[in-house]
Scaffold this motif. Structure first.
Motif, PDB file in Angstrom:
ATOM      1  N   THR A 252      14.169  47.737  35.633  1.00 23.35           N
ATOM      2  CA  THR A 252      13.341  48.923  35.465  1.00 23.35           C
ATOM      3  C   THR A 252      13.136  49.201  33.982  1.00 23.35           C
ATOM      4  OG1 THR A 252      14.276  49.817  37.494  1.00 23.35           O
ATOM      5  CG2 THR A 252      13.023  51.335  36.119  1.00 23.35           C
ATOM      6  N   GLU A 253      11.894  49.457  33.582  1.00 20.54           N
ATOM      7  CA  GLU A 253      11.572  49.797  32.198  1.00 20.54           C
ATOM      8  C   GLU A 253      10.916  51.174  32.160  1.00 20.54           C
ATOM      9  OE1 GLU A 253      10.926  45.450  30.224  1.00 20.54           O
ATOM     10  OE2 GLU A 253       9.140  46.608  30.698  1.00 20.54           O
ATOM     11  N   PHE A 254      11.083  51.826  31.028  1.00 17.12           N
ATOM     12  CA  PHE A 254      10.570  53.196  30.919  1.00 17.12           C
ATOM     13  C   PHE A 254       9.586  53.313  29.766  1.00 17.12           C
ATOM     14  CE2 PHE A 254      14.699  53.196  32.811  1.00 17.12           C
ATOM     15  CZ  PHE A 254      14.601  54.081  33.861  1.00 17.12           C
ATOM     16  N   ALA A 393       6.006  42.848  43.976  1.00 18.01           N
ATOM     17  CA  ALA A 393       6.702  42.461  42.756  1.00 18.01           C
ATOM     18  C   ALA A 393       6.863  43.621  41.788  1.00 18.01           C
ATOM     19  CB  ALA A 393       5.965  41.313  42.070  1.00 18.01           C
ATOM     20  N   ALA A 394       6.127  44.718  41.999  1.00 20.88           N
ATOM     21  CA  ALA A 394       6.233  45.817  41.047  1.00 20.88           C
ATOM     22  C   ALA A 394       5.987  47.160  41.723  1.00 20.88           C
ATOM     23  CB  ALA A 394       5.220  45.628  39.914  1.00 20.88           C
ATOM     24  N   ILE A 395       6.633  48.176  41.195  1.00 18.85           N
ATOM     25  CA  ILE A 395       6.385  49.543  41.660  1.00 18.85           C
ATOM     26  C   ILE A 395       6.413  50.456  40.440  1.00 18.85           C
ATOM     27  CG2 ILE A 395       8.839  49.820  42.270  1.00 18.85           C
ATOM     28  CD1 ILE A 395       7.877  51.834  44.453  1.00 18.85           C
ATOM     29  N   LEU A 396       5.402  51.305  40.346  1.00 16.23           N
ATOM     30  CA  LEU A 396       5.275  52.200  39.206  1.00 16.23           C
ATOM     31  C   LEU A 396       5.671  53.609  39.634  1.00 16.23           C
ATOM     32  CD1 LEU A 396       4.173  52.550  36.240  1.00 16.23           C
ATOM     33  CD2 LEU A 396       2.067  53.375  37.313  1.00 16.23           C
ATOM     34  N   CYS A 397       6.547  54.204  38.835  1.00 20.20           N
ATOM     35  CA  CYS A 397       6.980  55.572  39.132  1.00 20.20           C
ATOM     36  C   CYS A 397       6.326  56.500  38.115  1.00 20.20           C
ATOM     37  CB  CYS A 397       8.498  55.628  39.021  1.00 20.20           C
ATOM     38  SG  CYS A 397       9.183  57.256  39.248  1.00 20.20           S
ATOM     39  N   PHE A 398       5.633  57.514  38.621  1.00 19.74           N
ATOM     40  CA  PHE A 398       4.878  58.423  37.773  1.00 19.74           C
ATOM     41  C   PHE A 398       5.583  59.779  37.781  1.00 19.74           C
ATOM     42  CE2 PHE A 398       0.736  61.105  37.762  1.00 19.74           C
ATOM     43  CZ  PHE A 398       0.833  61.321  36.385  1.00 19.74           C
ATOM     44  N   GLY A 399       6.063  60.202  36.592  1.00 15.15           N
ATOM     45  CA  GLY A 399       6.828  61.444  36.507  1.00 15.15           C
ATOM     46  C   GLY A 399       5.942  62.659  36.282  1.00 15.15           C
ATOM     47  N   ALA A 400       6.600  63.797  36.111  1.00 13.15           N
ATOM     48  CA  ALA A 400       5.859  65.046  35.903  1.00 13.15           C
ATOM     49  C   ALA A 400       5.174  65.025  34.539  1.00 13.15           C
ATOM     50  CB  ALA A 400       6.816  66.225  35.977  1.00 13.15           C
ATOM     51  N   VAL A 401       4.002  65.666  34.461  1.00 15.19           N
ATOM     52  CA  VAL A 401       3.301  65.824  33.187  1.00 15.19           C
ATOM     53  C   VAL A 401       3.622  67.226  32.676  1.00 15.19           C
ATOM     54  CG1 VAL A 401       1.063  65.775  32.026  1.00 15.19           C
ATOM     55  CG2 VAL A 401       1.451  64.361  34.074  1.00 15.19           C
ATOM     56  N   SER A 421       7.879  54.773  34.746  1.00 20.78           N
ATOM     57  CA  SER A 421       8.871  53.713  34.815  1.00 20.78           C
ATOM     58  C   SER A 421       8.350  52.652  35.762  1.00 20.78           C
ATOM     59  CB  SER A 421      10.234  54.239  35.273  1.00 20.78           C
ATOM     60  OG  SER A 421      10.119  54.884  36.510  1.00 20.78           O
ATOM     61  N   LEU A 422       8.696  51.438  35.473  1.00 21.67           N
ATOM     62  CA  LEU A 422       8.211  50.317  36.277  1.00 21.67           C
ATOM     63  C   LEU A 422       9.394  49.443  36.687  1.00 21.67           C
ATOM     64  CD1 LEU A 422       5.465  48.737  37.086  1.00 21.67           C
ATOM     65  CD2 LEU A 422       6.160  47.197  35.237  1.00 21.67           C
ATOM     66  N   SER A 423       9.592  49.308  37.993  1.00 23.26           N
ATOM     67  CA  SER A 423      10.583  48.338  38.469  1.00 23.26           C
ATOM     68  C   SER A 423       9.848  47.079  38.874  1.00 23.26           C
ATOM     69  CB  SER A 423      11.339  48.871  39.690  1.00 23.26           C
ATOM     70  OG  SER A 423      12.156  49.956  39.345  1.00 23.26           O
ATOM     71  N   PHE A 424      10.414  45.927  38.523  1.00 24.99           N
ATOM     72  CA  PHE A 424       9.771  44.690  38.960  1.00 24.99           C
ATOM     73  C   PHE A 424      10.804  43.674  39.415  1.00 24.99           C
ATOM     74  CE2 PHE A 424       9.827  44.879  34.280  1.00 24.99           C
ATOM     75  CZ  PHE A 424      10.536  43.732  33.935  1.00 24.99           C
ATOM     76  N   ASP A 425      10.312  42.717  40.185  1.00 28.89           N
ATOM     77  CA  ASP A 425      11.160  41.684  40.776  1.00 28.89           C
ATOM     78  C   ASP A 425      11.338  40.581  39.736  1.00 28.89           C
ATOM     79  OD1 ASP A 425      12.261  39.566  42.145  1.00 28.89           O
ATOM     80  OD2 ASP A 425      10.999  39.807  43.941  1.00 28.89           O
ATOM     81  N   HIS A 426      12.539  40.495  39.177  1.00 30.18           N
ATOM     82  CA  HIS A 426      12.758  39.585  38.053  1.00 30.18           C
ATOM     83  C   HIS A 426      12.729  38.113  38.458  1.00 30.18           C
ATOM     84  CE1 HIS A 426      13.402  38.773  33.986  1.00 30.18           C
ATOM     85  NE2 HIS A 426      14.419  39.565  33.705  1.00 30.18           N
ATOM     86  N   ARG A 427      12.662  37.856  39.754  1.00 30.86           N
ATOM     87  CA  ARG A 427      12.554  36.452  40.161  1.00 30.86           C
ATOM     88  C   ARG A 427      11.216  35.880  39.712  1.00 30.86           C
ATOM     89  NH1 ARG A 427      13.580  36.900  46.500  1.00 30.86           N
ATOM     90  NH2 ARG A 427      12.185  38.640  46.083  1.00 30.86           N
ATOM     91  N   LEU A 428      10.176  36.709  39.758  1.00 29.66           N
ATOM     92  CA  LEU A 428       8.865  36.173  39.418  1.00 29.66           C
ATOM     93  C   LEU A 428       8.199  36.900  38.259  1.00 29.66           C
ATOM     94  CD1 LEU A 428       6.270  37.291  42.114  1.00 29.66           C
ATOM     95  CD2 LEU A 428       8.625  38.024  42.203  1.00 29.66           C
ATOM     96  N   VAL A 429       8.745  38.041  37.856  1.00 31.59           N
ATOM     97  CA  VAL A 429       8.156  38.763  36.737  1.00 31.59           C
ATOM     98  C   VAL A 429       9.168  38.769  35.589  1.00 31.59           C
ATOM     99  CG1 VAL A 429       7.217  40.954  35.929  1.00 31.59           C
ATOM    100  CG2 VAL A 429       6.825  40.229  38.299  1.00 31.59           C
ATOM    101  N   ASP A 430       8.759  38.205  34.451  1.00 27.38           N
ATOM    102  CA  ASP A 430       9.639  38.209  33.295  1.00 27.38           C
ATOM    103  C   ASP A 430       9.474  39.516  32.533  1.00 27.38           C
ATOM    104  OD1 ASP A 430      10.610  35.725  33.860  1.00 27.38           O
ATOM    105  OD2 ASP A 430       9.064  34.699  32.695  1.00 27.38           O
ATOM    106  N   GLY A 431      10.428  39.755  31.632  1.00 27.00           N
ATOM    107  CA  GLY A 431      10.395  40.979  30.842  1.00 27.00           C
ATOM    108  C   GLY A 431       9.079  41.133  30.086  1.00 27.00           C
TER     109      GLY A 431
END
Lengths: 455, 385
Positions: A252-254, A393-401, A421-431
């Motif tokens: 997960t990246e922010f 492979a990816a899910i985007l989390c959208f926080g409060a504005v 924040s974005l979580s991704f499946d590291h098997r197929l998505v690199d950093g």
């Protein structure tokens, strides 16, 4: 001739194992006619009205609305001859045998050999009078068993169980073997299969002598705990989340960003005639930004095919939107979202939300998603580490504005700030890919004019 | 076929239009309006005796009663599944009655009304859906093939059969010649098999009628996703005529099918009949149509009910009196009771019978397997466990 007849929950679809009682249309004491609708049952396939197989008086309802019942369990008992006087020592006729015969019910773990109640019939033989059911003792389902007669035992040997000594445990040979292997004494196991037969699950349960609590749906003041049966959407959600969390290695990246230009653009767009009657939500613009970012980073819109050992990159975006509904969390998706103009996307989003709110989302609406947005901002939350929707492979989390202090040209000013924040499946998505994708979304939202350059 | 890319969707809205799922368009052949008014059509003259009118109505009522009882039996766990014909009685009874004894029909799994017209006992149908029979009747005797579950494949069987009729020289005289009729639905119209059948039937000028009950829904897929033109117009591209008939009008269904069969028998080749109708119930008992279609559509079709219009016609023409309907109600109740009783009393087949018809002549391997299975089954019958 027995007057009391039980009706067991049949397999209402093809190969279903359970159903939820939605609504009883009759109550004990009611007189019902043959084929009169008596209960509404929802299965994985459909909600259907079930017509009564008997004419008579309802004496007992075994499962209340809201309960999930296994196929083959008695749900209602009828007195088919109420005019004949009070019920004294009347025994119950076994549940309709045909259910067991016709449709091998439940999946292997719960499967029991269909127990024919065609009285006195060996396999393949017809009992006298067709399917006249075997007389059995009255009581809970463990006692309502009928069984195949002894080989060569001849005809019409109606068999009474429960009460008269000689414990015979009903189960299948493979389950018998399992019990032997596990050292379980079958006579000590309570059967939960149709007709009280012992299932594989019963044996396994006995083997671990698990302290699993029985049905205790309500709040217990002694322990100050409430136990809620896991079923329906909750069970599916749990299975999907566990499956996803333990197969796809999540990263997960922010990203925190100034969304003020997008919020201003939103006001401008809302005034355009193209958007008359359509609400432009921040989520819509985030969705659009994500779609544009997918176009620049197509490999993010992909799935890991474990069986084929292939990565499947999709040329279409079925954009999932996680939605909290009265039935629980569901993720319907907008099919071919990348082809939609902004007004079309707005309408699609609005319809998706309305359908979900009304609980009318169909399985097709939830199938074949390729990437998902979860909008936790609506709950006033800043960020999270979302778990991938299985197969994506990816899910985007959208926080409060929120209005927050932000540095612009060396000065602190108040700006509309949000976190992605974005979580991704590291098997197929690199950093690198994941970071680029997230940064692209961020760039589009902090400077929407970029969209002109990228679309 | 492209199912709904945005570009296609636009084109569909521009070009389709004569018909929606509730309105059939001006080309519809109708002899009895939904209000029960008898109207004439220049191409399909029809004059029936009062007895024939009554008999047709009786068929409609009894066929619906069979269907309703079978649906209830499935809900009660007595049938594994049932494919209801509710709403399609007229298309089936009309076309079924148009068949002559020598004609051969190839049904899907929903042709209970045609089966009725061919003299197949409804209990035979129930046996199949109860899972105690793999067929249920002698197709040669009834001139009605076994139900076909695979979508559309029976159109090829029927076409082959019809080509055989030609090879036998049994084409020519309208009274004694033979024809085949293939039943299928709007969903099947997209199948390769159906289109191949059209090609073969056309180029061989086969004596066949393709009878498509367009009930507007291929399970949950609306007809608009199967075709961009009215289905009957497809025939033109294959080189034979097509006609759209009001499938809720038993008289028109009868007249149009009769003409198409006569054409086939006299060497005029195939016809595609599109019976425009509506599946009032679920696709099968495993389906829940409220998940994909609107109640308003159902309500619109209720007004076109095939039984009600025939009933109104009989009344208006004073062909029947109240006693007729009472007697029919009683007959209908008796029939329902008979099939319920018969269904409950149906014996399970011998498990070993599954080895019986694998090959015309059995093999040693099969005999060994049969023996092994028999021993396995015997293991369940012992008293001690």
């Amino acid at each position: 001739m027995s007057r009391l007849k039980q009706f067991v929950l049949p397999d209402l679809g093809e190969g279903l194992t359970e159903g939820e009682i939605l609504r009883w249309m009759v109550a004990p004491g009611d007189t019902v006619a043959l084929n009169q609708p008596i209960v509404e049952v929802e299965t994985a396939k459909a909600a259907v009205e079930v017509p009564s197989p008997f004419a008579g008086l309802v004496t007992e309802i075994h499962h209340q609305a809201g309960e999930t019942v296994d196929v083959g369990s008695p749900i209602i008992t009828f007195d088919t001859d109420p005019a004949a006087g009070p019920l004294a020592d009347v025994s119950v006729v076994a549940p309709h045998p045909e259910v067991g015969d016709m449709v091998p019910p439940p999946p292997p773990e719960h499967a029991v050999e269909p127990v024919s109640a065609a009285a006195g019939a060996l396999i393949g033989e017809v009992g006298p009078g067709g399917r006249t059911a075997t007389l059995v003792g009255y009581g809970p389902k463990s006692a309502t068993a009928t069984r195949r007669p002894r080989a060569g035992a001849g005809q019409a040997a109606a068999m009474t169980l429960g009460g008269t000594g000689g414990v015979t445990v009903l189960t299948k040979p493979p389950v018998r073997k399992l019990a032997k292997d596990l050292g379980v004494d079958l006579t000590t196991v309570t059967g939960t299969g149709p007709g009280g037969t012992v299932t594989r699950g019963d044996v396994e349960g006995a083997a671990v002598s698990s302290a699993s609590a029985p049905d205790a749906p309500a709040y217990d003041p002694a322990t100050r705990e409430q136990r809620i049966p896991v079923k329906g959407v909750r069970r599916m959600t749990a299975a999907a989340m566990v499956g996803s969390a333990f197969t796809a290695p999540h990263v997960t990246e922010f990203l925190t960003l100034d969304m003020t230009p997008t919020m201003e653009l939103r006001t401008k767009l809302q005034a355009l005639p193209e958007f008359a009657g359509v609400k432009i939500s921040p989520l819509l613009l985030v969705a659009k930004a994500l779609l544009l970012a997918v176009k620049r980073n197509p490999d993010i819109n992909a799935t890991w095919d474990e069986a084929a050992q292939e990565i499947v990159v999709k040329q279409y975006v079925n954009l999932g939107i996680a939605a909290a509904t009265p039935r629980g969390l569901i993720v319907p998706n907008i099919k071919d979202a990348e082809r939609l103009s902004l007004p079309e996307l707005a309408v699609a989003l609005q319809e998706l939300a309305a359908t979900a709110r009304e609980g009318r989302t169909s399985p097709a609406d939830m199938a074949r998603g390729t990437i998902t947005i979860t909008n936790v901002g609506t709950f006033g939350v800043d960020s999270g580490t979302p778990i991938l929707n299985p197969g994506e492979a990816a899910i985007l989390c959208f926080g409060a504005v929120r209005p927050m202090p932000w540095v612009v040209d060396g000065e602190i000013v108040v700006r509309q700030v949000t976190q992605l924040s974005l979580s991704f499946d590291h098997r197929l998505v690199d950093g690198q890919l994941g970071s680029q994708f997230l940064a692209d979304i961020g760039r589009l939202l902090s400077d929407p004019a970029t969209a002109l350059a990228w679309s | 076929m492209s199912l709904g890319s945005p570009a296609t969707t636009d084109l569909v809205t521009e070009t389709t239009p004569v018909a929606t799922s509730t309105s059939a368009g001006p080309e519809l052949v109708q002899l009895l309006t939904p209000e029960g008014e008898r109207v004439e059509h220049p191409d399909y003259p029809l004059s029936l005796s009062d007895d024939e009118y009554r008999a047709m109505y009786r068929d409609l009522v009894l066929v619906r009663r069979i269907d309703v009882e079978a649906t209830a039996l499935q809900r009660q766990g007595e049938l594994g599944i049932w494919a209801a014909l509710l709403g399609q009685e007229a298309a089936q009874v009309g076309s079924g009655r148009a068949l002559r004894p020598q004609d051969f029909a190839f049904p899907t799994y929903r042709e209970h009304g045609v089966a009725w017209c061919r003299g197949v006992d409804p209990l035979r149908l129930l046996g199949l859906f109860r899972g105690v029979s793999n067929g249920g009747w002698d197709p040669q005797e009834k001139r009605f093939n076994l139900y076909t579950i695979v979508i559309g494949s029976q159109t090829l069987h029927a076409t082959g059969y019809a080509m055989g009729i030609t090879m036998d020289g049994a084409v020519g005289d309208a009274d004694t010649a033979e024809a085949a009729i293939a039943y299928f639905g709007d969903g099947a119209s997209s199948q390769g098999d159906v289109n191949e059948a059209f090609v073969w039937a056309s180029v061989y000028n086969a004596p066949i009628v393709f009878f498509c009950q367009n009930n507007q829904w291929g399970i949950s897929t609306p007809t608009g996703h199967q075709t961009r033109i009215p289905l009957y117009q497809r025939a033109r591209g294959f080189g034979f005529p097509g006609v759209r008939v009001d499938g809720n009008d038993v008289l028109a269904s009868y007249a149009v099918t009769r003409k198409a069969l006569d054409d086939a028998r006299t060497g005029q080749g195939p016809t595609l009949v599109e019976a425009f109708t509506y599946r009032m119930g679920a696709h099968t008992t495993s389906d829940d149509p409220t998940r994909y279609r609107l109640a308003s559509e159902l309500e619109a079709w209720k007004l076109k009910d095939p039984l009600e219009r025939m009933k109104a016609f009989l009344y208006k023409q004073q062909i029947v009196d109240g006693g007729f309907f009472e007697a029919l109600d009683a007959e209908s109740a008796d029939l329902a009771a008979r099939i319920r009783q018969g269904c409950l009393a149906m014996p399970d087949p011998d498990p070993l019978s599954l080895f019986d018809n694998v090959y015309a002549e059995t093999t040693q391997v099969l005999r060994d397997e049969r023996e092994e299975f028999a021993q396995y089954l015997a293991g369940f019958s012992g008293g001690q466990h």
